[in-house]
Motif scaffolding. Structure first.
Motif, mmCIF file in Angstrom:
data_model
loop_
_atom_site.group_PDB
_atom_site.id
_atom_site.type_symbol
_atom_site.label_atom_id
_atom_site.label_comp_id
_atom_site.label_asym_id
_atom_site.label_seq_id
_atom_site.Cartn_x
_atom_site.Cartn_y
_atom_site.Cartn_z
ATOM 1 N N LYS A 72 30.236 49.704 29.855
ATOM 2 C CA LYS A 72 29.035 48.920 30.186
ATOM 3 C C LYS A 72 28.773 47.844 29.134
ATOM 4 C CE LYS A 72 26.589 52.611 32.682
ATOM 5 N NZ LYS A 72 25.459 53.586 32.614
ATOM 6 N N ASP A 73 29.170 48.126 27.892
ATOM 7 C CA ASP A 73 28.928 47.192 26.792
ATOM 8 C C ASP A 73 30.175 46.387 26.427
ATOM 9 O OD1 ASP A 73 26.264 48.059 26.512
ATOM 10 O OD2 ASP A 73 26.911 49.765 25.292
ATOM 11 N N LEU A 74 31.223 46.465 27.248
ATOM 12 C CA LEU A 74 32.458 45.737 26.959
ATOM 13 C C LEU A 74 32.592 44.585 27.952
ATOM 14 C CD1 LEU A 74 34.896 48.732 26.301
ATOM 15 C CD2 LEU A 74 33.395 47.537 24.689
ATOM 16 N N PRO A 75 32.574 43.337 27.480
ATOM 17 C CA PRO A 75 32.486 42.180 28.378
ATOM 18 C C PRO A 75 33.798 41.770 29.040
ATOM 19 C CG PRO A 75 32.508 41.443 26.100
ATOM 20 C CD PRO A 75 32.482 42.946 26.054
ATOM 21 N N TRP A 76 34.889 42.413 28.725
ATOM 22 C CA TRP A 76 36.190 42.032 29.286
ATOM 23 C C TRP A 76 36.556 42.932 30.476
ATOM 24 C CZ3 TRP A 76 35.592 43.162 23.965
ATOM 25 C CH2 TRP A 76 35.793 44.504 23.614
ATOM 26 N N LEU A 77 37.764 42.754 30.986
ATOM 27 C CA LEU A 77 38.244 43.548 32.117
ATOM 28 C C LEU A 77 38.626 44.941 31.637
ATOM 29 C CD1 LEU A 77 40.533 40.843 33.760
ATOM 30 C CD2 LEU A 77 38.195 41.444 34.407
ATOM 31 N N LEU B 10 49.428 41.468 22.387
ATOM 32 C CA LEU B 10 49.103 40.075 22.679
ATOM 33 C C LEU B 10 50.277 39.451 23.417
ATOM 34 C CD1 LEU B 10 47.187 37.599 22.299
ATOM 35 C CD2 LEU B 10 48.530 37.070 20.237
ATOM 36 N N VAL B 11 50.017 38.877 24.613
ATOM 37 C CA VAL B 11 51.081 38.240 25.389
ATOM 38 C C VAL B 11 50.659 36.810 25.724
ATOM 39 C CG1 VAL B 11 51.759 40.471 26.364
ATOM 40 C CG2 VAL B 11 50.228 38.972 27.661
ATOM 41 N N GLY C 65 40.992 30.348 26.081
ATOM 42 C CA GLY C 65 41.811 30.575 27.279
ATOM 43 C C GLY C 65 42.443 31.946 27.320
ATOM 44 N N GLY C 66 41.831 32.910 26.651
ATOM 45 C CA GLY C 66 42.373 34.265 26.628
ATOM 46 C C GLY C 66 41.510 35.247 27.400
ATOM 47 N N GLU C 67 42.080 36.384 27.721
ATOM 48 C CA GLU C 67 41.336 37.466 28.364
ATOM 49 C C GLU C 67 41.838 38.798 27.827
ATOM 50 O OE1 GLU C 67 38.744 39.101 29.439
ATOM 51 O OE2 GLU C 67 38.520 37.568 31.006
ATOM 52 N N TYR D 73 46.455 33.314 27.158
ATOM 53 C CA TYR D 73 46.792 34.546 26.437
ATOM 54 C C TYR D 73 46.175 35.732 27.155
ATOM 55 C CZ TYR D 73 47.780 31.490 22.398
ATOM 56 O OH TYR D 73 48.270 30.520 21.572
ATOM 57 N N LYS D 74 46.809 36.867 27.008
ATOM 58 C CA LYS D 74 46.209 38.140 27.435
ATOM 59 C C LYS D 74 46.354 39.129 26.279
ATOM 60 C CE LYS D 74 48.608 38.583 31.375
ATOM 61 N NZ LYS D 74 49.061 37.363 32.066
ATOM 62 N N LEU D 75 45.287 39.866 26.036
ATOM 63 C CA LEU D 75 45.335 40.931 25.034
ATOM 64 C C LEU D 75 45.132 42.251 25.764
ATOM 65 C CD1 LEU D 75 45.504 41.715 22.017
ATOM 66 C CD2 LEU D 75 43.012 41.641 21.971
#
Length: 435
Positions: free
Chosen positions: A382-387, A413-414, A362-364, A331-333
Motif C-alpha cells: 500500500k505504501d510502495l508506489p511502484w508495480l 537493473l536492466v 524513464g525508469g520503473e 530502465y527497469k529495476l
C-alpha cells in the motif's frame, strides 16, 4: 568405490505406478497446500492447491515415485513430510489453535510403520526409563502402582517394527540418524560417516531430500576452527574438492554434489569459490546430468550482460502488464524482496528515495515478493508506489527460481533491451548507473 550413473530421471523410470496423494486436515478449510517431491539435494513443486470446505485436498502424483513428500500448509506456517512407496496415500491430520500440525492417520502402511518405529524409539529410550523411575517412588499398595506396572510391561513387550517390506524406509531411518549424529558427534568421525554415505548410498538417496543437510553439516564440520574469512573459505574449498575426488566428478552422484556445492556457495555469497566450481562444471567432458545442466544454465544466464528472462506475472500489473517485457521503459529495476525480510525493511526507505528520480529518468521498479501470506504483503505494498506482484509461494515462487535468487533483497537493473546491467542487494550500487 562405487560409481553411480543413475540420474533422477532413471530413478523415476525404474519405480512403479502413479498414485493419488490425498489428505484431510481438520481446522484447515479453504486454505493453501503446497506439495513437493524430494530429490537428493532439492525438491520439485508438483502441487499448489487449496483444501475444500472439509479441509480435504488431493494431488495426482503423475510420475512413479518412492521417497519423501513434503507438505507445506502456508496459511498455518506449518510443514511436515510423509513417505511414499508408490502407492496411494490418504492421510488425516489436525491444525490446532497454535497452528501446530498433528498427524491422526498416516494414510498408508509405510507411514504407519515409520511412525511406529519412531514411537518405539521414544517409548523404549525415553518414556520407559521415566516410568521405571516413577514406579520406584510408589509402593505396591498405592493406587497408581498396578496401572504403572501394566504400562511398563506393555512398553517392555513392544517389538521394533519390521522394515524389510519397505526398502526406502530401511534406508531413510539410518541415513537420518547420520545427520542427527553429525549435529552432536565428534567432528572427524561425523565427517567420515557423511562422506562414506555420499559415496556408497544407493538409489534411495536420490528421492530422500537428505543431501542438503548432509552437505551443509559436512562443510560446517570441515570449516570448524577457521580463524578468518579467507581461512574458512580455504577449508570449505578443500572439503568440497576432497568430497568430489572421493565420489568421482564423472558420476551422477559427483555431479549432484557439484551442483549443490555451487548453489550453496552462491547462497552464502562466496563468489570466488562459486565461480571456481562453475568453471569445473563447465569443463567436464562426460555426460552431464539434468540437475547440473540446470545449475550451469541458471548461473550463466542470470548475470550481468545477459538478457533477463521474460517473467510472467501472477497479476496483470497496472491493469495492462502480463509479463516483464510488456513494460517498455528506459530502465527497469526488478526487486526481489519480502515483507518478512529484515534486510528488505532496512533497504526500503532508500529504494523509495531512489524511485522519485528513477521514475523521472524513464525508469520503473517491479517489486516481486517472496511472501507467503497475503495480508502482510498487501499491507506493505500500500505504501510502495511502484508495480508489485507476488504468487505468495515463498521460496517456491516462479521468479525466485527463474532469476536464481538465493537471498532477499536482490536487485536487477536492466536497460530498455532487457539486458542486465547490475545485480546487487543495495540500491546505492544502482545510483551511479542511471544516466
Amino acid at each position: 568405490m562405487k560409481k553411480f550413473l543413475i540420474s533422477s530421471l532413471l530413478v523415476t523410470s525404474i519405480l512403479q505406478a502413479q498414485f493419488i496423494f490425498k489428505g484431510t486436515i481438520n481446522n484447515y478449510s479453504n486454505k493453501r497446500v503446497i506439495v513437493k517431491l524430494d530429490r537428493a539435494f532439492d525438491d520439485i513443486l508438483i502441487g499448489n492447491t487449496s483444501t475444500d470446505a472439509t479441509g480435504t485436498f488431493s494431488v495426482p502424483i503423475k510420475e512413479k515415485y518412492t521417497g519423501v513428500i513434503e507438505v507445506s500448509l502456508l496459511d498455518a506456517k506449518s510443514s511436515f513430510i510423509l513417505l511414499s512407496d508408490n502407492t496411494p496415500i490418504n492421510f488425516t491430520g489436525t491444525i490446532n489453535s497454535n497452528n501446530n500440525f498433528t498427524l491422526n492417520n498416516p494414510g498408508n502402511p509405510i507411514n504407519k510403520t515409520f511412525i511406529d518405529y519412531q514411537n518405539y524409539d521414544t517409548k523404549k529410550n525415553s518414556i520407559l526409563p521415566q516410568l521405571q523411575n516413577i514406579i520406584n517412588s510408589y509402593k505396591p499398595t498405592d493406587a497408581f502402582y498396578p496401572q504403572l506396572k501394566n504400562e511398563i510391561q506393555t512398553i517392555s513387550n513392544l517389538n521394533k517394527p519390521d522394515l524389510s517390506s519397505y526398502p526406502f524406509l530401511s534406508y531413510y531411518i539410518p541415513a537420518s540418524e547420520i545427520i542427527k549424529n553429525s549435529d552432536t558427534g565428534e567432528p572427524s568421525s561425523s565427517k567420515k560417516a557423511i562422506m562414506e554415505h555420499l559415496i556408497n548410498a544407493g538409489e534411495e538417496f536420490e528421492t530422500s531430500g537428505l543431501g542438503r543437510s548432509m552437505l551443509y553439516n559436512y562443510l560446517k564440520l570441515s570449516s570448524t576452527g577457521g580463524t578468518n574469512q579467507a581461512d574458512w573459505e580455504n577449508k570449505v574449498d578443500k572439503a568440497i574438492q576432497n568430497l568430489l575426488d572421493e565420489v568421482g566428478e564423472d558420476t551422477s552422484r559427483g555431479q549432484e554434489i557439484l551442483s549443490a556445492a555451487i548453489n550453496f556457495l552462491n547462497g552464502y555469497s562466496i563468489t570466488t569459490l562459486a565461480n571456481k566450481y562453475m568453471s569445473k562444471a563447465e569443463s567436464l567432458t562426460c555426460e552431464i546430468t539434468p540437475e547440473l545442466k540446470e545449475t550451469i544454465n541458471k548461473n550463466n544466464n542470470i548475470k550481468e550482460g545477459k538478457i533477463i528472462p521474460n517473467l510472467k506475472f501472477t497479476h496483470k500489473l497496472d491493469g495492462k502488464y502480463s509479463s516483464l517485457y510488456d513494460i517498455k521503459t528506459k530502465y527497469k529495476l526488478i526487486m526481489v524482496w519480502a515483507s518478512w525480510c529484515g534486510h528488505c525493511q532496512q533497504e526500503m526507505p532508500f529504494v523509495k528515495q531512489f524511485y522519485e528520480n528513477f521514475k523521472k529518468s524513464g525508469g520503473e521498479i517491479i517489486g516481486l515478493s517472496a511472501d507467503y501470506e497475503k495480508g502482510p504483503w498487501e499491507d506493505t505494498i500500500k505504501d510502495l508506489p511502484w508495480l508489485n506482484d507476488s504468487d505468495l509461494l515463498y521460496w517456491d515462487s516462479r521468479f525466485v527460481k527463474d532469476l536464481n535468487v538465493t537471498g532477499t533483497p536482490t536487485l536487477f537493473l536492466v536497460d530498455k533491451d532487457n539486458k542486465i546491467l547490475k545485480i546487487t542487494s543495495k540500491i546505492s550500487d544502482i545510483n551511479n548507473l542511471i544516466k
